[in-house]
Design a protein around this motif. Sequence first.
Motif: not given
Length: 60
Positions: A17-25, A27-29
């Motif tokens: 779940a943390e990796a998915a959140e980092r991946r999403k962040a 992509e936003a960056a």
Amino acid sequence: MSDTDKELPPAAQRALAEAAERRKAMEAAEAARPVELGGRDGLDPARYGDWEKKGLAIDF
């Protein structure tokens, strides 16, 4: 979550779940980064090892 995720220990589920959140962040960056005008095409030479300019390759 898929069926295989439910079989994982809670620590592994948190890590995914943390990796998915980092991946999403990330992509936003990337989307927020300004577009480079006049830059090189292709992979970043500082990361992948070679500069190529007008047919000359320089390895650093």
